[in-house]
Structure formats: structure tokens, C-alpha cells
Design a protein around this motif. Structure first.
Motif, PDB file in Angstrom:
ATOM      1  N   TRP A   1      -4.767  -7.691  -3.289  1.00 55.01           N
ATOM      2  CA  TRP A   1      -3.797  -7.033  -4.187  1.00 55.01           C
ATOM      3  C   TRP A   1      -3.163  -8.018  -5.160  1.00 55.01           C
ATOM      4  CZ3 TRP A   1      -3.215  -7.796   1.062  1.00 55.01           C
ATOM      5  CH2 TRP A   1      -2.257  -8.750   1.437  1.00 55.01           C
TER       6      TRP A   1
ATOM      7  N   ASN B   1      -5.588  -1.922   4.189  1.00 53.53           N
ATOM      8  CA  ASN B   1      -6.100  -2.884   3.215  1.00 53.53           C
ATOM      9  C   ASN B   1      -7.561  -3.198   3.480  1.00 53.53           C
ATOM     10  OD1 ASN B   1      -5.472  -5.040   1.070  1.00 53.53           O
ATOM     11  ND2 ASN B   1      -6.430  -6.222   2.694  1.00 53.53           N
TER      12      ASN B   1
ATOM     13  N   SER C   1      -9.254  -1.586  -0.208  1.00 58.34           N
ATOM     14  CA  SER C   1      -9.955  -2.693  -0.869  1.00 58.34           C
ATOM     15  C   SER C   1     -11.450  -2.443  -1.029  1.00 58.34           C
ATOM     16  CB  SER C   1      -9.749  -3.988  -0.080  1.00 58.34           C
ATOM     17  OG  SER C   1     -10.436  -3.917   1.152  1.00 58.34           O
TER      18      SER C   1
ATOM     19  N   GLU D   1      -5.457  -6.316   8.768  1.00 67.74           N
ATOM     20  CA  GLU D   1      -4.680  -5.668   9.829  1.00 67.74           C
ATOM     21  C   GLU D   1      -5.432  -5.773  11.148  1.00 67.74           C
ATOM     22  OE1 GLU D   1      -5.869  -3.949   7.079  1.00 67.74           O
ATOM     23  OE2 GLU D   1      -4.221  -2.948   6.043  1.00 67.74           O
TER      24      GLU D   1
ATOM     25  N   HIS E   1      -5.988 -11.015   0.753  1.00 65.87           N
ATOM     26  CA  HIS E   1      -4.863 -10.754  -0.163  1.00 65.87           C
ATOM     27  C   HIS E   1      -5.320 -10.268  -1.541  1.00 65.87           C
ATOM     28  CE1 HIS E   1      -3.690 -13.932   2.760  1.00 65.87           C
ATOM     29  NE2 HIS E   1      -2.550 -13.279   2.809  1.00 65.87           N
TER      30      HIS E   1
ATOM     31  N   LEU F   1       0.830  -1.209   0.000  1.00 68.32           N
ATOM     32  CA  LEU F   1       0.000   0.000   0.000  1.00 68.32           C
ATOM     33  C   LEU F   1       0.859   1.250   0.000  1.00 68.32           C
ATOM     34  CD1 LEU F   1      -2.931  -0.500   2.547  1.00 68.32           C
ATOM     35  CD2 LEU F   1      -3.004  -0.477   0.049  1.00 68.32           C
TER      36      LEU F   1
ATOM     37  N   TYR G   1      -7.635  -0.353  -5.740  1.00 68.63           N
ATOM     38  CA  TYR G   1      -6.827   0.227  -4.654  1.00 68.63           C
ATOM     39  C   TYR G   1      -6.355   1.635  -5.046  1.00 68.63           C
ATOM     40  CZ  TYR G   1      -6.116  -4.161  -1.949  1.00 68.63           C
ATOM     41  OH  TYR G   1      -6.261  -5.290  -1.167  1.00 68.63           O
TER      42      TYR G   1
ATOM     43  N   TYR H   1       5.089  -2.435  -6.195  1.00 67.23           N
ATOM     44  CA  TYR H   1       3.956  -3.329  -6.468  1.00 67.23           C
ATOM     45  C   TYR H   1       4.029  -3.877  -7.895  1.00 67.23           C
ATOM     46  CZ  TYR H   1      -1.031  -4.610  -7.139  1.00 67.23           C
ATOM     47  OH  TYR H   1      -2.210  -5.249  -7.434  1.00 67.23           O
TER      48      TYR H   1
ATOM     49  N   THR I   1      -9.967   2.802   3.214  1.00 64.63           N
ATOM     50  CA  THR I   1      -9.855   1.349   3.014  1.00 64.63           C
ATOM     51  C   THR I   1      -9.613   1.070   1.541  1.00 64.63           C
ATOM     52  OG1 THR I   1     -11.349   0.967   4.868  1.00 64.63           O
ATOM     53  CG2 THR I   1     -11.006  -0.875   3.365  1.00 64.63           C
TER      54      THR I   1
ATOM     55  N   ASP J   1       2.962 -10.975   0.702  1.00 65.00           N
ATOM     56  CA  ASP J   1       2.279  -9.937   1.499  1.00 65.00           C
ATOM     57  C   ASP J   1       3.142  -8.714   1.727  1.00 65.00           C
ATOM     58  OD1 ASP J   1       0.664 -12.145   1.683  1.00 65.00           O
ATOM     59  OD2 ASP J   1       0.323 -11.985   3.837  1.00 65.00           O
TER      60      ASP J   1
END
Ligand code: ZN
Length: 334
Positions: free
Chosen positions: A166, A88, A113, A93, A164, A42, A175, A317, A111, A305
Motif C-alpha cells: 500500500w 492484504n 493485493s 496477516e 507493505h 484496508l 487495492y 489512507y 485479497t 502500517d
């Protein structure tokens, strides 16, 4: 003396005005929006979208494991100073609510996501049915694997949504949009810059998505199977047609039993799984054992991750995603 004083007062006022505007001008130019991102992936997306208008700090850094993370007093200080916190979501988290409360963080939480179609653990291709990423994952599940009755399949099934997200570039686009919207809301003066950078970044994400898709389309469907350490690649598998068999469960601290390991080894042999992969955030031991006992090749390290440290192959990323896809596609070639 007296006749001078209105002129002097005007001069002083003018000077004061100049100073004030100088101070304000400097403050605006020198003080980017303070943003905290919960983990490294992120953090990179925020840097891409925020550019020089933000200063980003990440809590769980490169090669770090966010699943069992224990926040530090330094993290609380970073949050106390931040105006925006990017998370995320999808219960990734679990340690964060307590930290934000303790830190006295008073900014806006974004957020990343939000709007992603959540995928349930253990059911390839089957989302949870919800579309807003919000209301369809319960917070009651206790991360307790003891009652798991999926042992015969050789891996843990987590109850709830898979965080997960991403690991599908189409979600990465969501995102980036959410990050741009969140930054724009907190810092309207730079809203246009955030949206423009997001658009340019999204074009790169889409281009990579297309090339990853092409790479896997070229591989026979029955060869697209790999073993990884923990259950982090479900979204990747759904998006690009690869079956991932996690040696551990969803979380990096779930130790499989000897029977579970034996079941995975049996599955790898039976299904002729061509390759196994280690991850940057978890111990390679189990995966190496599976490779030894089955003859499957060890395909290299995947970034699951967390990003790599700078100078290593998954430092952003985009780099991480391209690296993972290339390692997988290469290992699955006949
Ligand atoms: Zn994970």
C-alpha cells in the motif's frame, strides 16, 4: 358469516403481503453488507468503496501493529458475523488463517493485493518476478532472522515478498479495484455503486500519486535518503525514488544488535543521510539514538502500517500518504 370469509381471507392475505414486503424492504435498506478488514488502511479503502452499502469493522485498528497481532475473542465474533473478509495478503496477516478457522467464518475472502507486483525485501527496484501476487512468495520462511548474513549492511533482510504494497499509490489503485470487485461479487445488487465509488476514489489516488511524484522529482537524487524504524517503505522508495534505510528489520519486533546499530550510524554518516523518521507503530528510541549520534534531523512521524486515530494527520489512507510524502519531502529539502 360464510359469505364474508373469502373477502376476509383476501384482506388478510393482502395485509400479510404488505407486512412481508415491508419487512423485506426494511431489511434490505437497513442491513448493509457486513465486511471485516484485517487492518486500518484496508478498512478505510473499504469505507470509501463501500459507502453506505457496507458496514466495516477492522481487526488491527489505528496505530496498531499488524505484524505481531494477537487476535481477541471479539475478533472471532466479528468474523463469524461477516460476509466478506478483506485481507492484504503477501503474508502480512500471519495470524489470520487460525482466526478465520476458529471463528467459523463462512463468507468470501478478498485479497486486496492480488495483481500487485511483489517486491522482494532488500532489493530495491527488484520485484520477485511474478505478477499475480499469488504464487511467488513461499509460506515456508520462518521469520527467523538468526541466520541472516546481511548484518554487515546494518539491517535485516527478510526472505520473501514485502507485504507493505500500500506504500505505493499505484498499488492502492489495485487495492481499490479488488475491493470493489469483491464487494460486487458478494453483493451484486450494489455492484454498480461499488464500481462508481471505486472510480471516483481511484481518481483521487491518481491525482495524489502525480503530486507526490512531482514533489520528489524536485529534490536532488543524492539527498533522497532517510532512516526509518522498520522496513515498511520499500514500495514507496521504488515508486518515488527515495532510499529507505530501516533501523530494524521487516518486522517491528526484530531487535538489531549493537553492531547492527553501529553499522547504520556509520552508513548515515558516510552517505550524509539528511533525516531519520519515527513511525506511529513502533518505538522511536532506536531512531532517536541514530539521530543523536549522527546529527541527522528527526523528520517527524510516518504512518507505516496503520492509520492514525481520527483527528490526527493520517486518519485516512489518502491523508496518511499525503502526510508521509510531505514530511519526507520537507526533511529532504536542502
Ligand atoms: Zn510493517
Amino acid at each position: 358469516m360464510r359469505s364474508n370469509s373469502p373477502a376476509r381471507r383476501r384482506a388478510l392475505l393482502a395485509m400479510a403481503g404488505l407486512c412481508l414486503s415491508a419487512i423485506l424492504g426494511t431489511a434490505q435498506a437497513a442491513e448493509p453488507l457486513k465486511v471485516v478488514a484485517s487492518f486500518s488502511i484496508l478498512g478505510d479503502i473499504v469505507r470509501e468503496v463501500g459507502g453506505a452499502d457496507v458496514s466495516v469493522t477492522t481487526l488491527v485498528g489505528p496505530d496498531g501493529d499488524a505484524h505481531g497481532y494477537e487476535p481477541t475473542p471479539g475478533d472471532a465474533r466479528k468474523l463469524a458475523e461477516a460476509r466478506v473478509l478483506i485481507v492484504n495478503g503477501l503474508d502480512f496477516e500471519t495470524w489470520l488463517p487460525r482466526l478465520t478457522k476458529a471463528s467459523g467464518f463462512s463468507g468470501q475472502t478478498v485479497t486486496a493485493s492480488k495483481g500487485v507486483k511483489p517486491r522482494a525485501f532488500g532489493s530495491p527496484g527488484e520485484g520477485h518476478g511474478g505478477t499475480d501476487g499469488h504464487d511467488d512468495h513461499d509460506h515456508d520462511h520462518d521469520h527467523d532472522h538468526d541466520h541472516d548474513d546481511d548484518h554487515k549492511q546494518g539491517h535485516h533482510h527478510h526472505h520473501g515478498a514485502d507485504p507493505h504494497a500500500w506504500q505505493n499509490l499505484a498499488n492502492g489503485v489495485i487495492y481499490a479495484r479488488n475491493v470493489a470487485d469483491g464487494l460486487a461479487a458478494a453483493d451484486p445488487a450494489h455492484a454498480q455503486a461499488y464500481r462508481q465509488r471505486a472510480d471516483a476514489y481511484i481518481a483521487r489516488l491518481n491525482a495524489l500519486d502525480a503530486s507526490v511524484r512531482k514533489a520528489f522529482d524536485a529534490i536532488a537524487a543524492d539527498r533522497r535518503k532517510v532512516v526509518t524504524s522498520h522496513d515498511a517503505f520499500g514500495y514507496f522508495g521504488d515508486a518515488y525514488g527515495v532510499t529507505f534505510i530501516p533501523a530494524m528489520g521487516v518486522s517491528t519486533d526484530a531487535e538489531p544488535s549493537a553492531r547492527e546499530v553501529a553499522a547504520i550510524i556509520e552508513q548515515v554518516r558516510r552517505e550524509k543521510v539528511p533525516a531519520v523518521f519515527v513511525e506511529n507503530i513502533s518505538s522511536p528510541k532506536l531512531v532517536q539514538q541514530i539521530a543523536r549520534e549522527t546529527g541527522a534531523k528527526v523528520g517527524g512521524t510516518l504512518y507505516s502500517d496503520a492509520l492514525s486515530k481520527p483527528g490526527q494527520p493520517g486518519a485516512t489512507y489518502l491523508e496518511m500518504f499525503e502526510w508521509n510524502a510531505r514530511q519526507l519531502a520537507t526533511a529532504l529539502q536542502p
